[in-house]
Write an enzyme that holds these catalytic residues in place. Structure first.
Site, PDB file in Angstrom:
ATOM      1  N   GLY A   1      19.911  15.608  27.731  1.00  0.00           N
ATOM      2  CA  GLY A   1      19.280  16.778  28.438  1.00  0.00           C
ATOM      3  C   GLY A   1      19.167  16.418  29.960  1.00  0.00           C
ATOM      4  O   GLY A   1      18.059  16.556  30.480  1.00  0.00           O
TER       5      GLY A   1
ATOM      6  N   SER B   1      24.501  14.072  27.472  1.00  0.00           N
ATOM      7  CA  SER B   1      24.631  14.535  28.919  1.00  0.00           C
ATOM      8  C   SER B   1      26.437  14.368  29.521  1.00  0.00           C
ATOM      9  O   SER B   1      27.371  14.839  30.565  1.00  0.00           O
ATOM     10  CB  SER B   1      24.414  14.176  30.349  1.00  0.00           C
ATOM     11  OG  SER B   1      22.183  13.993  30.374  1.00  0.00           O
TER      12      SER B   1
ATOM     13  N   HIS C   1      18.808  13.941  14.091  1.00  0.00           N
ATOM     14  CA  HIS C   1      18.973  13.945  15.814  1.00  0.00           C
ATOM     15  C   HIS C   1      17.308  13.534  16.620  1.00  0.00           C
ATOM     16  O   HIS C   1      16.498  13.573  15.352  1.00  0.00           O
ATOM     17  CB  HIS C   1      19.565  15.670  15.716  1.00  0.00           C
ATOM     18  CG  HIS C   1      19.313  15.561  18.026  1.00  0.00           C
ATOM     19  ND1 HIS C   1      18.727  15.908  18.170  1.00  0.00           N
ATOM     20  CD2 HIS C   1      20.565  16.001  17.848  1.00  0.00           C
ATOM     21  CE1 HIS C   1      19.046  15.945  20.293  1.00  0.00           C
ATOM     22  NE2 HIS C   1      19.995  15.342  19.795  1.00  0.00           N
TER      23      HIS C   1
ATOM     24  N   ASN D   1      26.250  20.961  20.009  1.00  0.00           N
ATOM     25  CA  ASN D   1      25.115  21.354  19.277  1.00  0.00           C
ATOM     26  C   ASN D   1      23.936  22.135  19.786  1.00  0.00           C
ATOM     27  O   ASN D   1      24.250  21.848  20.885  1.00  0.00           O
ATOM     28  CB  ASN D   1      24.526  19.351  19.184  1.00  0.00           C
ATOM     29  CG  ASN D   1      22.836  19.950  18.500  1.00  0.00           C
ATOM     30  OD1 ASN D   1      22.833  20.457  17.831  1.00  0.00           O
ATOM     31  ND2 ASN D   1      22.267  18.943  18.598  1.00  0.00           N
TER      32      ASN D   1
ATOM     33  N   GLU E   1      16.072  14.603  18.484  1.00  0.00           N
ATOM     34  CA  GLU E   1      14.618  15.470  18.909  1.00  0.00           C
ATOM     35  C   GLU E   1      13.901  16.043  17.159  1.00  0.00           C
ATOM     36  O   GLU E   1      12.855  16.133  17.202  1.00  0.00           O
ATOM     37  CB  GLU E   1      15.108  17.225  18.382  1.00  0.00           C
ATOM     38  CG  GLU E   1      15.775  16.733  20.624  1.00  0.00           C
ATOM     39  CD  GLU E   1      16.949  17.220  21.220  1.00  0.00           C
ATOM     40  OE1 GLU E   1      17.181  18.475  20.839  1.00  0.00           O
ATOM     41  OE2 GLU E   1      17.192  17.438  22.678  1.00  0.00           O
TER      42      GLU E   1
ATOM     43  N   LYS F   1      21.235  23.387  19.428  1.00  0.00           N
ATOM     44  CA  LYS F   1      19.830  23.492  19.623  1.00  0.00           C
ATOM     45  C   LYS F   1      19.693  24.551  19.541  1.00  0.00           C
ATOM     46  O   LYS F   1      19.866  25.487  18.335  1.00  0.00           O
ATOM     47  CB  LYS F   1      19.686  22.499  20.792  1.00  0.00           C
ATOM     48  CG  LYS F   1      20.106  21.205  20.663  1.00  0.00           C
ATOM     49  CD  LYS F   1      20.076  20.357  22.116  1.00  0.00           C
ATOM     50  CE  LYS F   1      20.466  19.388  22.170  1.00  0.00           C
ATOM     51  NZ  LYS F   1      20.198  18.162  23.232  1.00  0.00           N
TER      52      LYS F   1
ATOM     53  N   GLU G   1      23.377   8.305  20.826  1.00  0.00           N
ATOM     54  CA  GLU G   1      23.188   9.494  21.512  1.00  0.00           C
ATOM     55  C   GLU G   1      21.772   9.194  21.387  1.00  0.00           C
ATOM     56  O   GLU G   1      20.931   8.345  21.299  1.00  0.00           O
ATOM     57  CB  GLU G   1      22.508  10.635  21.012  1.00  0.00           C
ATOM     58  CG  GLU G   1      23.610  11.807  20.007  1.00  0.00           C
ATOM     59  CD  GLU G   1      23.578  13.122  20.420  1.00  0.00           C
ATOM     60  OE1 GLU G   1      24.704  13.147  20.761  1.00  0.00           O
ATOM     61  OE2 GLU G   1      22.289  13.879  20.099  1.00  0.00           O
TER      62      GLU G   1
END
Ligand code: 13P
Length: 255
Positions: free
Chosen positions: A176, A216, A98, A13, A100, A15, A170
């Protein structure tokens, strides 16, 4: 559960990273390193990079995905991109839900469901993301939360359509941050997701269902995570931007 029944899928991904020129360079780095992969390899990239990456992926087994899509086919939705627009280009995958998008752009379980149904209607493979915040983990509601996210997201999705869905677990606190879930934590939640799938669609569907871990995952910890019985792949952020690291993860999934 027999892991051999399932496809291992390693998906990058990217991003909001890489211009088209940089995307070409990254693909040039990745391609030779993953050519012998014995798992499915996918790169999900910004919309503006799709043309370049589709072209670069020609003649390889690398699947190409977008990072979101809208639930309508067309219309007055400034800034959005529809699922048929993606398939018309040759895009095969899309990430939906996701964290985010949920955290920064107001995505809800209900809109995630609408986007998934549109993606499946258009023939896309869906990577659905679920996962808890640190606060939710500390409250002990992780399993309940991911079960609810999964059930709402898959509302109206048929057993046949489910074959085109992957779930990426996730944990938000691991994304991250360099803080990875332990292999046991990852496996526990991936297994919990699989039992939700079993409850909704039956054991055969659950046994064949791919559940990824994301957060991660890197060249160093991938092998241990991917060796877990219920972890069938990875959704990779930062490490997917580094060809050698991404290839190492693909190698770990190919064993
Ligand atoms: P990182 O691998 O950078 O933690 O990102 C994970 C992720 O969000 C993939 O979708």
């Amino acid at each position: 559960m027999n892991k051999k029944l399932r496809k291992a899928v390693i998906a990058g991904n990217w991003k909001m990273n890489k211009t088209p020129a940089e995307a070409k360079e990254l693909m040039d780095g990745i391609k030779p390193l993953v050519k012998d992969a014995d798992c499915d390899v996918v790169v999900c990239v910004p919309y503006v990079d799709l043309c370049t990456v589709l072209e670069a992926a020609k003649g390889t087994k690398i699947g190409v995905g977008a990072e979101n899509c809208h639930w309508e086919n067309s219309g007055a939705f400034t800034g959005e991109v529809s699922a048929p627009m993606l398939t018309s280009m040759g895009v095969q995958y899309v990430i939906i839900g996701h964290s985010e998008r949920r955290t920064y752009f107001g995505e809800t379980d209900a809109t995630v469901n609408k986007r998934i149904r549109a993606a499946l209607n258009a023939g896309l493979n869906v990577i659905l993301c679920v996962g808890e915040s640190l606060e939710q983990r500390e409250q002990g509601i992780t399993a309940e939360l991911v079960a609810m996210q999964t059930k709402i997201a898959l509302g109206g999705v048929t057993k046949d359509e489910l074959k085109k869905v992957i779930i990426a677990y996730e944990p938000i606190w691991a994304i991250g941050t360099g803080k990875t879930a332990t292999a046991e934590q990852a496996n526990e939640v991936c297994a919990a997701i699989r039992s939700v799938i079993e409850g909704l669609y039956g054991k055969d569907a659950a046994d064949a269902f791919t559940v990824q871990y994301g957060g991660s995952m890197n060249a160093k910890n991938a092998a241990e995570l991917l060796a877990q019985p219920d972890v069938d792949g990875g959704l990779i952020g930062g490490a997917s931007l580094k060809p050698a690291d991404f290839a190492e993860i693909v190698k770990a999934a190919s064993k």
